[in-house]
Design a protein around this motif. Structure first.
Motif, PDB file in Angstrom:
ATOM      1  N   LEU A 185      -8.843  12.695  -8.143  1.00 13.89           N
ATOM      2  CA  LEU A 185      -7.461  12.404  -8.526  1.00 13.89           C
ATOM      3  C   LEU A 185      -7.153  10.927  -8.337  1.00 13.89           C
ATOM      4  CD1 LEU A 185      -4.628  13.312  -9.344  1.00 13.89           C
ATOM      5  CD2 LEU A 185      -4.290  14.174  -7.034  1.00 13.89           C
ATOM      6  N   GLU A 186      -7.635  10.357  -7.251  1.00 12.06           N
ATOM      7  CA  GLU A 186      -7.450   8.916  -6.997  1.00 12.06           C
ATOM      8  C   GLU A 186      -7.994   8.091  -8.171  1.00 12.06           C
ATOM      9  OE1 GLU A 186     -10.156   5.647  -5.408  1.00 12.06           O
ATOM     10  OE2 GLU A 186     -10.008   7.226  -3.886  1.00 12.06           O
ATOM     11  N   HIS A 187      -9.184   8.431  -8.638  1.00 10.84           N
ATOM     12  CA  HIS A 187      -9.788   7.720  -9.765  1.00 10.84           C
ATOM     13  C   HIS A 187      -8.943   7.860 -11.031  1.00 10.84           C
ATOM     14  CE1 HIS A 187     -14.170   6.659  -8.723  1.00 10.84           C
ATOM     15  NE2 HIS A 187     -13.547   6.902  -7.579  1.00 10.84           N
ATOM     16  N   LYS A 188      -8.513   9.084 -11.310  1.00 10.34           N
ATOM     17  CA  LYS A 188      -7.871   9.363 -12.596  1.00 10.34           C
ATOM     18  C   LYS A 188      -6.447   8.825 -12.681  1.00 10.34           C
ATOM     19  CE  LYS A 188      -9.378  10.650 -15.482  1.00 10.34           C
ATOM     20  NZ  LYS A 188     -10.097   9.720 -16.409  1.00 10.34           N
ATOM     21  N   LEU A 189      -5.784   8.584 -11.565  1.00 13.50           N
ATOM     22  CA  LEU A 189      -4.393   8.127 -11.641  1.00 13.50           C
ATOM     23  C   LEU A 189      -4.274   6.751 -12.285  1.00 13.50           C
ATOM     24  CD1 LEU A 189      -2.337   9.190  -8.490  1.00 13.50           C
ATOM     25  CD2 LEU A 189      -1.916   9.704 -10.887  1.00 13.50           C
ATOM     26  N   PHE A 190      -5.304   5.930 -12.191  1.00 11.24           N
ATOM     27  CA  PHE A 190      -5.239   4.597 -12.792  1.00 11.24           C
ATOM     28  C   PHE A 190      -5.232   4.658 -14.321  1.00 11.24           C
ATOM     29  CE2 PHE A 190      -6.638   3.440  -8.559  1.00 11.24           C
ATOM     30  CZ  PHE A 190      -6.028   2.202  -8.336  1.00 11.24           C
ATOM     31  N   GLU A 191      -5.796   5.715 -14.883  1.00 11.06           N
ATOM     32  CA  GLU A 191      -5.944   5.816 -16.332  1.00 11.06           C
ATOM     33  C   GLU A 191      -4.748   6.539 -16.947  1.00 11.06           C
ATOM     34  OE1 GLU A 191      -8.984   7.902 -19.532  1.00 11.06           O
ATOM     35  OE2 GLU A 191      -9.725   7.353 -17.544  1.00 11.06           O
ATOM     36  N   LYS A 192      -4.080   5.851 -17.864  1.00 13.29           N
ATOM     37  CA  LYS A 192      -2.933   6.434 -18.556  1.00 13.29           C
ATOM     38  C   LYS A 192      -3.273   6.695 -20.026  1.00 13.29           C
ATOM     39  CE  LYS A 192      -0.845   5.973 -14.690  1.00 13.29           C
ATOM     40  NZ  LYS A 192      -0.765   7.139 -13.795  1.00 13.29           N
TER      41      LYS A 192
ATOM     42  N   ASP B 199      -2.209   5.273 -22.743  1.00 14.00           N
ATOM     43  CA  ASP B 199      -2.396   4.108 -23.608  1.00 14.00           C
ATOM     44  C   ASP B 199      -2.794   2.840 -22.863  1.00 14.00           C
ATOM     45  OD1 ASP B 199      -0.047   3.817 -22.266  1.00 14.00           O
ATOM     46  OD2 ASP B 199       1.180   3.332 -24.015  1.00 14.00           O
ATOM     47  N   HIS B 200      -3.095   2.938 -21.567  1.00 12.30           N
ATOM     48  CA  HIS B 200      -3.494   1.746 -20.821  1.00 12.30           C
ATOM     49  C   HIS B 200      -4.156   2.143 -19.511  1.00 12.30           C
ATOM     50  CE1 HIS B 200       0.354   2.644 -18.811  1.00 12.30           C
ATOM     51  NE2 HIS B 200      -0.134   1.981 -17.773  1.00 12.30           N
ATOM     52  N   ASP B 201      -4.690   1.140 -18.839  1.00 13.37           N
ATOM     53  CA  ASP B 201      -5.278   1.333 -17.521  1.00 13.37           C
ATOM     54  C   ASP B 201      -4.497   0.470 -16.531  1.00 13.37           C
ATOM     55  OD1 ASP B 201      -7.151   0.707 -15.199  1.00 13.37           O
ATOM     56  OD2 ASP B 201      -8.347   2.184 -16.285  1.00 13.37           O
ATOM     57  N   ALA B 202      -4.110   1.036 -15.391  1.00 14.92           N
ATOM     58  CA  ALA B 202      -3.295   0.305 -14.422  1.00 14.92           C
ATOM     59  C   ALA B 202      -4.004  -0.946 -13.912  1.00 14.92           C
ATOM     60  CB  ALA B 202      -2.931   1.213 -13.251  1.00 14.92           C
ATOM     61  N   PHE B 203      -5.320  -0.920 -13.816  1.00 11.75           N
ATOM     62  CA  PHE B 203      -6.062  -2.111 -13.388  1.00 11.75           C
ATOM     63  C   PHE B 203      -5.782  -3.287 -14.327  1.00 11.75           C
ATOM     64  CE2 PHE B 203      -9.011   0.860 -11.117  1.00 11.75           C
ATOM     65  CZ  PHE B 203      -8.903   0.277  -9.859  1.00 11.75           C
ATOM     66  N   ASP B 204      -5.686  -3.011 -15.628  1.00 17.80           N
ATOM     67  CA  ASP B 204      -5.419  -4.075 -16.593  1.00 17.80           C
ATOM     68  C   ASP B 204      -4.027  -4.675 -16.385  1.00 17.80           C
ATOM     69  OD1 ASP B 204      -7.912  -3.658 -17.720  1.00 17.80           O
ATOM     70  OD2 ASP B 204      -7.145  -2.257 -19.235  1.00 17.80           O
ATOM     71  N   LEU B 205      -3.060  -3.825 -16.066  1.00 16.70           N
ATOM     72  CA  LEU B 205      -1.705  -4.330 -15.819  1.00 16.70           C
ATOM     73  C   LEU B 205      -1.685  -5.244 -14.600  1.00 16.70           C
ATOM     74  CD1 LEU B 205       0.660  -1.272 -16.449  1.00 16.70           C
ATOM     75  CD2 LEU B 205       0.288  -3.271 -17.899  1.00 16.70           C
ATOM     76  N   PHE B 206      -2.320  -4.806 -13.526  1.00 25.03           N
ATOM     77  CA  PHE B 206      -2.370  -5.652 -12.332  1.00 25.03           C
ATOM     78  C   PHE B 206      -3.058  -6.980 -12.652  1.00 25.03           C
ATOM     79  CE2 PHE B 206      -1.913  -1.605  -9.859  1.00 25.03           C
ATOM     80  CZ  PHE B 206      -0.841  -1.995  -9.074  1.00 25.03           C
TER      81      PHE B 206
ATOM     82  N   PHE C  18       2.525   3.573 -11.725  1.00 25.89           N
ATOM     83  CA  PHE C  18       1.280   4.249 -12.114  1.00 25.89           C
ATOM     84  C   PHE C  18       0.960   5.412 -11.186  1.00 25.89           C
ATOM     85  CE2 PHE C  18      -1.461   1.926  -9.042  1.00 25.89           C
ATOM     86  CZ  PHE C  18      -2.472   2.847  -8.829  1.00 25.89           C
ATOM     87  N   VAL C  19       1.333   5.320  -9.908  1.00 26.68           N
ATOM     88  CA  VAL C  19       1.079   6.431  -8.994  1.00 26.68           C
ATOM     89  C   VAL C  19       2.041   7.584  -9.266  1.00 26.68           C
ATOM     90  CG1 VAL C  19       1.079   7.168  -6.576  1.00 26.68           C
ATOM     91  CG2 VAL C  19       0.079   4.962  -7.201  1.00 26.68           C
ATOM     92  N   GLN C  20       3.236   7.282  -9.682  1.00 25.30           N
ATOM     93  CA  GLN C  20       4.251   8.322  -9.856  1.00 25.30           C
ATOM     94  C   GLN C  20       4.360   8.839 -11.288  1.00 25.30           C
ATOM     95  OE1 GLN C  20       7.746   6.424  -8.031  1.00 25.30           O
ATOM     96  NE2 GLN C  20       7.292   7.494  -6.117  1.00 25.30           N
ATOM     97  N   ARG C  21       3.452   8.431 -12.165  1.00 24.15           N
ATOM     98  CA  ARG C  21       3.435   8.951 -13.533  1.00 24.15           C
ATOM     99  C   ARG C  21       2.020   9.398 -13.877  1.00 24.15           C
ATOM    100  NH1 ARG C  21       7.016   3.952 -16.008  1.00 24.15           N
ATOM    101  NH2 ARG C  21       9.061   4.706 -15.312  1.00 24.15           N
ATOM    102  N   PRO C  22       1.672  10.623 -13.548  1.00 22.11           N
ATOM    103  CA  PRO C  22       0.303  11.096 -13.781  1.00 22.11           C
ATOM    104  C   PRO C  22       0.055  11.414 -15.250  1.00 22.11           C
ATOM    105  CG  PRO C  22       1.643  12.887 -12.947  1.00 22.11           C
ATOM    106  CD  PRO C  22       2.522  11.656 -12.916  1.00 22.11           C
TER     107      PRO C  22
ATOM    108  N   ILE D 171       0.848  -1.197   0.000  1.00 23.45           N
ATOM    109  CA  ILE D 171       0.000   0.000   0.000  1.00 23.45           C
ATOM    110  C   ILE D 171       0.884   1.249   0.000  1.00 23.45           C
ATOM    111  CG2 ILE D 171      -0.257  -0.113   2.526  1.00 23.45           C
ATOM    112  CD1 ILE D 171      -3.104   1.069   2.098  1.00 23.45           C
ATOM    113  N   LEU D 172       0.615   2.134  -0.943  1.00 26.80           N
ATOM    114  CA  LEU D 172       1.352   3.383  -1.105  1.00 26.80           C
ATOM    115  C   LEU D 172       0.410   4.529  -0.760  1.00 26.80           C
ATOM    116  CD1 LEU D 172       3.924   4.862  -2.125  1.00 26.80           C
ATOM    117  CD2 LEU D 172       2.959   4.714  -4.438  1.00 26.80           C
ATOM    118  N   THR D 173       0.801   5.344   0.214  1.00 27.86           N
ATOM    119  CA  THR D 173      -0.094   6.354   0.777  1.00 27.86           C
ATOM    120  C   THR D 173       0.530   7.735   0.721  1.00 27.86           C
ATOM    121  OG1 THR D 173      -1.108   4.756   2.288  1.00 27.86           O
ATOM    122  CG2 THR D 173      -1.328   7.081   2.868  1.00 27.86           C
ATOM    123  N   THR D 174      -0.287   8.714   0.345  1.00 29.74           N
ATOM    124  CA  THR D 174       0.133  10.113   0.427  1.00 29.74           C
ATOM    125  C   THR D 174      -0.661  10.820   1.514  1.00 29.74           C
ATOM    126  OG1 THR D 174       0.307  12.214  -0.763  1.00 29.74           O
ATOM    127  CG2 THR D 174      -1.475  10.761  -1.432  1.00 29.74           C
ATOM    128  N   ASP D 175      -0.007  11.708   2.209  1.00 30.48           N
ATOM    129  CA  ASP D 175      -0.642  12.466   3.294  1.00 30.48           C
ATOM    130  C   ASP D 175      -1.452  13.608   2.674  1.00 30.48           C
ATOM    131  OD1 ASP D 175      -1.315  13.487   5.762  1.00 30.48           O
ATOM    132  OD2 ASP D 175       0.610  14.471   6.102  1.00 30.48           O
TER     133      ASP D 175
END
Length: 433
Positions: free
Chosen positions: A69-76, A78-85, A121-125, A38-42
Motif C-alpha cells: 500500500l505504501e508503494h501504491k499510494l504514490f501512483e495516481k 494521471d500522475h506520480d506524487a514523486f514527480d510533483l515533489f 497524495f496520502v489522503q487520495r488513494p 512526515i505523515l504517519t499512520t499507526d
C-alpha cells in the motif's frame, strides 16, 4: 492550539488535534533553510488481521499489504506524487515498519506546496488491477534482493527465534507467495480502515512559521470529507509471555566468509502505557550502554581478545505489542561470543551494582548524544512516536535520563533479563568456505 515549551533547549512545539482527528505537531527551527515533514499512520505489517471499516467480521489480508500500500499510494490515475515533489525541488520517500507507515518530504524551497502535496497524495488513494499486478513484480524483486542480503536474513533469523509463531517473523514486505494474493479490494480495505486522520499524525519542522503552517493544514483538511472515525479492531497477537515459545538456538549455513552470532532477549512483561513506556525504553537503553558501549569493560575485553570487532552492535526495539534486545557481531568464534554475552547479561546486576561513577558518565554521554541529535530535523521528527509514548518528543528524553538512578536500572535489569527469554542465532559459512 497548544504550545509546549522546552526552555532548556530554546524550543517551542506547536500542537493541535484537528476536528477530523489528525494530530499535528509543528516545530519551527530558526537558522534552518530546510523543512522536513512526515505523515504517519499507526498501521504496519503486523496489522494483517482486523475488522475492515463498515464490516463486522475479522478478516485476514496477505502478508505484505501495508508495504504494498505504501508503494501504491504514490501512483495516481494521471500522475506520480514523486514527480510533483521533484517539480518543486523536494525529495520524498516513505517507509513501512511493523507497526507504522510513514510518508515524508524534505525541501529548501516551496515547503508549503510540498506539505500540500504530502497531505493530498496520502489522503487520495487510487488503485487499479493493472498497476497492482505490475507492482507485484517490482516488490517481488525487492523481496528476492533482501533474501540475498545476509544481514537482513540475520536480523529476521533472530526475530524468528524470539517470535516463531508471530507476524514479526515474516518480512515486512511479505513473501513472493503472499503478495501474489493481494487484490485492489485488500488495498482499499486497509486504506479506509487505517488511514483515517484519527489514526494519523503529522510532524513538520524546520524553516516554517507555525501559525501559517497550521492554517495551511487546517484549510487543506477542511476541503476533504472523511467518514466518522470508528474504533479500529485489530486481532490480538499471540505473544507467549512465559517464553515457552522461544527457540533457544538456531543456526543457518550460508555463503559467507565469517560467522555472525546474535544473542536476543525477548521482553516478557507488558510495557507501561504512555510516557512511562518511554521511561522504560530509555532505562533499557541505558542498561545496554552500561554493559556494551565501546567504553565499557566488557566491550574492551572482548575486543582486545578478538571475540568481537567493529561490527559489534546492540539494540533495543520497542513498538506497539512487542519489545526485545539483540546483541550481535561478526566473529571468528561464534560459540565463545554467545557464551560471553550471555554471561554478561546473567551477571549484569552484579556487574553494575555500586558503579555510580560509570553510571553518571553514561548519563552525560547519552544526554550529549540526545542534544547533538536535536540538530537533525529528520531525527527530531522521526523519533516522534505519536500515541505510543503519549506525544513525547526527543526534547522530553533528556529530563528522563537526567532523573534516572542506578537503582532503577538495576531493577529494570532484574525484571527484563530472564534465562527463559534468551535465544541464540548464528549464521555460519558453508563447509568449504
Amino acid at each position: 492550539m497548544e504550545i509546549v515549551q522546552y526552555p532548556q533547549f530554546d524550543e517551542k512545539l506547536y500542537k493541535e488535534k484537528l476536528d477530523n482527528g489528525l494530530e499535528v505537531n509543528v516545530l519551527p527551527k530558526s537558522g534552518y533553510h530546510k523543512t522536513y515533514g512526515i505523515l504517519t499512520t499507526d498501521y504496519g505489517s503486523l496489522d494483517n488481521k482486523f475488522v475492515p471499516l463498515h464490516k463486522e467480521k475479522m478478516e485476514t489480508v496477505p502478508d505484505g499489504v501495508a508495504h504494498f500500500l505504501e508503494h501504491k499510494l504514490f501512483e495516481k490515475e494521471d500522475h506520480d506524487a514523486f514527480d510533483l515533489f521533484g517539480h518543486y525541488g523536494a525529495d520524498a520517500n516513505a517507509f513501512t515498519s511493523f507497526t507504522n507507515t510513514s510518508y515524508l518530504f524534505s525541501t529548501a524551497s516551496f515547503p508549503q506546496k510540498s506539505l500540500e502535496i504530502l497531505l493530498d497524495f496520502v489522503q487520495r488513494p487510487y488503485f487499479n488491477a493493472k498497476s497492482v499486478e505490475k507492482e507485484k513484480g517490482i516488490i517481488g524483486q525487492e523481496i528476492k534482493m533482501y533474501e540475498d542480503d545476509i544481514d537482513w536474513r540475520f536480523y529476521f533469523g533472530m526475530l524468528k527465534n524470539l517470535y516463531p509463531d508471530h507476524p514479526l517473523s515474516v518480512d515486512i514486505a511479505g513473501t513472493i507467495d503472499s503478495i501474489a494474493k493481494i487484490t485492489v479490494q485488500n488495498l482499499y480495505d486497509c486504506y479506509w480502515t487505517f488511514y483515517h486522520p484519527q489514526n494519523m499524525n503529522l510532524f513538520v519542522t524546520g524553516a516554517v512559521d507555525p501559525e501559517e503552517t497550521l492554517d495551511l493544514i487546517k484549510e487543506n483538511q477542511s476541503k476533504k470529507s472523511f467518514s466518522p472515525a470508528n474504533e479500529i479492531k485489530r486481532a490480538s497477537l499471540d505473544n507467549d509471555e512465559s517464553g515457552q515459545d522461544i527457540i533457544p538456538y538456531r543456526m543457518l549455513e550460508l555463503d559467507t566468509q565469517r560467522p555472525k552470532a546474535a544473542v536476543g532477549v525477548k521482553g516478557l512483561d507488558q510495557v507501561p502505557d504512555g510516557r512511562e513506556g518511554l521511561v522504560y525504553k530509555l532505562r533499557i537503553d541505558m542498561l545496554l550502554w552500561l554493559l556494551f558501549s565501546d567504553t565499557s569493560t566488557n566491550y574492551v575485553r572482548l575486543y582486545n581478545e578478538g571475540v568481537i570487532d567493529d561490527s559489534f552492535d546492540f539494540m533495543f526495539q520497542l513498538e506497539r505489542g512487542f519489545h526485545y534486545v539483540s546483541v550481535s557481531s561478526d566473529t571468528n568464534d561464534p560459540q565463545r561470543f554467545c557464551h560471553e554475552i550471555i554471561a554478561v547479561l546473567e551477571k549484569a546486576e552484579q556487574l553494575l551494582k555500586g558503579q555510580y561513577t560509570q553510571f553518571n558518565l553514561a548519563k552525560k554521554e547519552l544526554i550529549g548524544r540526545q542534544i547533538h541529535s536535536m540538530n537533525s530535523l529528520e531525527t527530531i521528527a522521526n523519533q516522534y512516536s505519536g500515541h505510543l509514548f503519549n506525544g513525547a518528543t526527543i526534547f522530553d528524553k533528556v529530563a528522563i535520563i537526567q532523573d534516572m538512578t542506578l537503582e532503577e536500572i538495576l531493577t529494570t535489569c532484574k525484571d527484563f533479563i530472564r534465562s527463559e527469554a534468551v535465544s541464540v542465532y548464528q549464521i555460519l559459512p558453508k563447509e568449504g568456505n
